[in-house]
Design an enzyme around this catalytic site. Structure first.
Site, PDB file in Angstrom:
ATOM      1  N   HIS A   1       0.930  -1.165  -0.060  1.00  0.00           N
ATOM      2  CA  HIS A   1       0.146   0.191   0.308  1.00  0.00           C
ATOM      3  C   HIS A   1       0.679   1.088  -0.015  1.00  0.00           C
ATOM      4  O   HIS A   1       1.913   0.842   0.419  1.00  0.00           O
ATOM      5  CB  HIS A   1      -1.109   0.154   0.975  1.00  0.00           C
TER       6      HIS A   1
HETATM    7  P1  TYD Z   1      -1.028  -2.643   7.997  1.00  0.00           P
HETATM    8  O1  TYD Z   1      -0.693  -1.068   8.122  1.00  0.00           O
HETATM    9  O2  TYD Z   1      -2.369  -2.804   6.984  1.00  0.00           O
HETATM   10  O3  TYD Z   1      -0.189  -3.484   7.904  1.00  0.00           O
HETATM   11  P2  TYD Z   1       1.323  -3.727   6.894  1.00  0.00           P
HETATM   12  O4  TYD Z   1       1.068  -3.308   5.829  1.00  0.00           O
HETATM   13  O5  TYD Z   1       2.980  -3.616   7.959  1.00  0.00           O
HETATM   14  O6  TYD Z   1       1.124  -5.153   6.065  1.00  0.00           O
HETATM   15  O7  TYD Z   1      -1.518  -3.371   9.420  1.00  0.00           O
HETATM   16  C1  TYD Z   1      -2.399  -4.487   9.714  1.00  0.00           C
HETATM   17  C2  TYD Z   1      -3.420  -4.408   9.888  1.00  0.00           C
HETATM   18  O8  TYD Z   1      -3.166  -3.299  11.807  1.00  0.00           O
HETATM   19  C3  TYD Z   1      -4.523  -3.326  10.407  1.00  0.00           C
HETATM   20  O9  TYD Z   1      -5.680  -3.667  10.766  1.00  0.00           O
HETATM   21  C4  TYD Z   1      -4.647  -1.649  10.735  1.00  0.00           C
HETATM   22  C5  TYD Z   1      -3.215  -2.306  11.988  1.00  0.00           C
HETATM   23  N1  TYD Z   1      -2.963  -1.411  12.857  1.00  0.00           N
HETATM   24  C6  TYD Z   1      -2.997  -0.566  13.982  1.00  0.00           C
HETATM   25  O10 TYD Z   1      -3.529  -1.006  14.800  1.00  0.00           O
HETATM   26  N2  TYD Z   1      -2.104   0.238  13.640  1.00  0.00           N
HETATM   27  C7  TYD Z   1      -1.009   0.625  13.403  1.00  0.00           C
HETATM   28  O11 TYD Z   1      -0.197   1.555  13.579  1.00  0.00           O
HETATM   29  C8  TYD Z   1      -0.496   0.021  12.234  1.00  0.00           C
HETATM   30  C9  TYD Z   1       0.656  -0.274  11.524  1.00  0.00           C
HETATM   31  C10 TYD Z   1      -1.701  -0.902  11.734  1.00  0.00           C
END
Ligand code: TYD
Length: 134
Positions: free
Chosen positions: A49
């Site tokens: 993303h």
């Molecule tokens: P996401 O940013 O999609 O993970 P990555 O991009 O690293 O694969 O986040 C995964 C899940 O965690 C999503 O449901 C949102 C949650 N999250 C939080 O609640 N707080 C945060 O600071 C982060 C980074 C993610």
């Protein structure tokens, strides 16, 4: 601003080395949040993303992984495998993190609190958005 590797201080000591960062000395933004990615099963990919506003700095505190960035026209790959440098990622770069080693630990600090509306999760929408903004 461009993505770039930022070298961190390394205080070498026979008792064990120590590195650190603080803003604004080592980082080009004020830290608002930290999170970390760990226990990644072999072959998994995280974070496909972009962020509209959020900037990040990623350090491989343990192990190694690759951060692959896309600026809307080309891909840039950074391999992180030491805890005394990290990758600065400006806003509006598509990014994925892949090729995690066993026991890899990715520490990520950002200039914003978590905000799901800051995510762009569709690559085509990202490319269109980026090219409109240039
Ligand atoms: P996401 O940013 O999609 O993970 P990555 O991009 O690293 O694969 O986040 C995964 C899940 O965690 C999503 O449901 C949102 C949650 N999250 C939080 O609640 N707080 C945060 O600071 C982060 C980074 C993610």
């Amino acid at each position: 601003m461009e993505p770039r590797i930022i070298n961190l201080p390394k205080i070498e000591d026979p008792r064990g080395n120590l590195s650190f960062f603080e803003s604004p000395k080592q980082l080009p933004f004020e830290i608002e949040r930290a999170y970390w990615i760990y226990d990644v099963p072999g072959g998994e990919i995280r974070g496909s993303h972009a962020f509209k506003e959020q900037q990040e700095f990623i350090v491989a505190l343990s192990g190694s992984f690759d951060v692959v960035l896309h600026d809307g026209s080309q891909e840039l790959k950074f391999s992180l495998n030491r805890s005394y440098y990290g990758l600065y990622i400006p806003k509006m770069y598509w990014r994925r993190i892949e090729n995690f080693s066993t026991n890899a630990l990715a520490l990520i600090v950002s200039d914003r609190k978590f905000d799901s509306s800051d995510y762009i999760r569709n690559f085509e929408a990202f490319v269109n958005w980026k090219n409109e903004k240039i």
